[in-house]
Design an enzyme around this catalytic site. Structure first.
Site, PDB file in Angstrom:
ATOM      1  N   LYS A 153       0.824  -1.206   0.000  1.00  0.00           N
ATOM      2  CA  LYS A 153       0.000   0.000   0.000  1.00  0.00           C
ATOM      3  C   LYS A 153       0.853   1.248   0.000  1.00  0.00           C
ATOM      4  O   LYS A 153       0.451   2.270  -0.552  1.00  0.00           O
ATOM      5  CB  LYS A 153      -0.962   0.010   1.192  1.00  0.00           C
ATOM      6  CG  LYS A 153      -2.138  -0.932   1.010  1.00  0.00           C
ATOM      7  CD  LYS A 153      -3.311  -0.563   1.907  1.00  0.00           C
ATOM      8  CE  LYS A 153      -4.460  -1.537   1.729  1.00  0.00           C
ATOM      9  NZ  LYS A 153      -5.533  -1.352   2.715  1.00  0.00           N
TER      10      LYS A 153
ATOM     11  N   LYS B  43      -5.669 -11.810  -8.206  1.00  0.00           N
ATOM     12  CA  LYS B  43      -6.909 -11.944  -7.463  1.00  0.00           C
ATOM     13  C   LYS B  43      -7.979 -11.011  -8.038  1.00  0.00           C
ATOM     14  O   LYS B  43      -7.656  -9.905  -8.467  1.00  0.00           O
ATOM     15  CB  LYS B  43      -6.609 -11.554  -6.007  1.00  0.00           C
ATOM     16  CG  LYS B  43      -7.600 -12.049  -4.991  1.00  0.00           C
ATOM     17  CD  LYS B  43      -7.134 -11.692  -3.581  1.00  0.00           C
ATOM     18  CE  LYS B  43      -8.293 -11.128  -2.782  1.00  0.00           C
ATOM     19  NZ  LYS B  43      -7.953 -10.730  -1.422  1.00  0.00           N
TER      20      LYS B  43
ATOM     21  N   LYS C 289     -11.813  -5.283  -6.643  1.00  0.00           N
ATOM     22  CA  LYS C 289     -12.631  -4.143  -7.045  1.00  0.00           C
ATOM     23  C   LYS C 289     -11.780  -2.936  -7.365  1.00  0.00           C
ATOM     24  O   LYS C 289     -12.251  -1.993  -7.977  1.00  0.00           O
ATOM     25  CB  LYS C 289     -13.627  -3.818  -5.929  1.00  0.00           C
ATOM     26  CG  LYS C 289     -12.950  -3.460  -4.607  1.00  0.00           C
ATOM     27  CD  LYS C 289     -13.846  -3.676  -3.408  1.00  0.00           C
ATOM     28  CE  LYS C 289     -13.005  -3.609  -2.136  1.00  0.00           C
ATOM     29  NZ  LYS C 289     -13.648  -4.151  -0.968  1.00  0.00           N
TER      30      LYS C 289
END
Ligand code: TRP
Length: 335
Positions: A117, A199, A202
């Protein structure tokens, strides 16, 4: 004490919308655990975690309603589990501060999600992003949770929660239950429809790569049609056919059929028959979820009521726990 049931706890972020992957990989497991009647269940929407990356306040609020409605629509039943919003239960951030004093800088530096992140949000590497796993440990330890149903990507965070619990217990014996990650078998991991090595997410920029729980049937059919498959047209699972294998996982999860049954069903039929069948199965799997969610979202006052009741039940547990821990630490009891 002897009859105390084990506790299952998990959380999900209200950042963005819920995908088929989230549903099959997490939420459905929570519902199954709840319905097994073997555990005391606590599930929360972790809005405090969501703000570690920038959120538009109106979007965040709306997404929190939506997610809460979807959790209920998926089968989490406020009469059978404690379903709540993390920011409604002050004990979580209170315990998080305490636990942060029992977590080492080096441990947090090794978290792969933090490293990922901070690369993706290089302009906003805030302290909350760094201490995110401590808040998650607080979410878990405050309920003395035994099992934490999460995806593989959260295993490291649950391990850290274990380490924190053990460290705290060494100093103050018997303080917390040491939790365990409860990770479903490989089958539930749903990959991107456009790049089956990744994966389903969204946050993917390509909308064709994921199916949302709230996608209308036409969108599901269209995305399925565009899903990448593999060069030979056989419906068979194998490591060198990741696209088809992923679709088979989805079809298996939606219909309950085994891989052998699926291979037999589409023997000699090819993708032209297989893809629409997968699309159909997904449409039917998600239809009740979508319809129930839309229904629930019409009455936000009702949703807020359910949230308030959930938070009240949660606070009955967490307030007592925080007091206990504060006392152990040597804080004068608040009145
Ligand atoms: N970090 C988790 C995720 O991104 C969400 C989460 C927050 C969580 N608190 C939790 C999961 C406690 C399990 C238990 O998926």
């Amino acid at each position: 004490m002897e009859n105390k049931r084990k506790v299952s706890l998990s959380g999900i972020q209200p950042s963005g919308k819920i995908t088929l992957g989230n549903y099959l990989g997490s939420i459905k497991n929570w519902v199954d655990i709840q319905d097994s009647d073997e555990y005391d269940n606590r599930y929360c929407v972790v809005d405090l975690h969501a703000i570690t990356v920038r959120q538009d306040p109106d979007d965040l609020r709306e997404q929190t309603y939506q997610l809460f409605a979807q959790l209920m629509a998926a089968g989490l039943d406020p009469d059978k589990c404690i379903l709540f919003i993390q920011s409604h239960v002050q004990g979580h951030p209170e315990l998080s501060w305490i636990l942060s004093c029992f977590t080492m800088f080096g441990e947090l530096s090794r978290m792969t999600q933090f490293k990922d992140k901070s690369q993706r949000h290089a302009d906003n590497i805030n302290a909350g992003l760094f201490t995110y796993p401590v808040l998650m440990a607080a979410d878990i330890l405050i309920y003395d949770a035994d099992i934490i149903p999460v995806g593989e990507d959260q295993r490291q965070h649950v391990e850290l929660a274990r380490d924190i619990a053990i460290r705290f217990n060494n100093r103050f014996p018997g303080s917390f239950v040491v939790p365990e990650a409860y990770i479903p078998k490989e089958g539930a991991k749903i990959m991107s429809l456009q790049d089956p090595s990744r994966k389903m997410s969204k946050s993917d920029t390509n909308e064709n790569s994921f199916i949302l729980v709230m996608d209308p049937p036409e969108a599901i059919v269209k995305k399925m049609k565009r899903a990448v498959t593999d060069s030979d047209a056989r419906v068979a699972a194998s490591p060198d056919k990741p696209g088809v294998t992923n679709l088979m996982h989805i079809y298996a999860a939606a219909t309950g059929k085994s891989f052998a049954e699926i291979e037999a069903e589409f023997e000699g039929k090819g993708y032209g028959v297989f893809k629409p069948a997968v699309a159909d199965a997904v449409v039917e799997l998600l239809r009740p979820l979508r319809e129930k969610s839309l229904e629930l979202l019409k009455d936000k006052a009702y949703l807020e009521d359910v949230m308030a009741k959930g938070a009240e039940k949660a606070r009955a547990i967490t307030d007592a726990k925080v007091r206990q821990i504060y006392d152990k630490l040597g804080f004068i009891a608040r009145r």
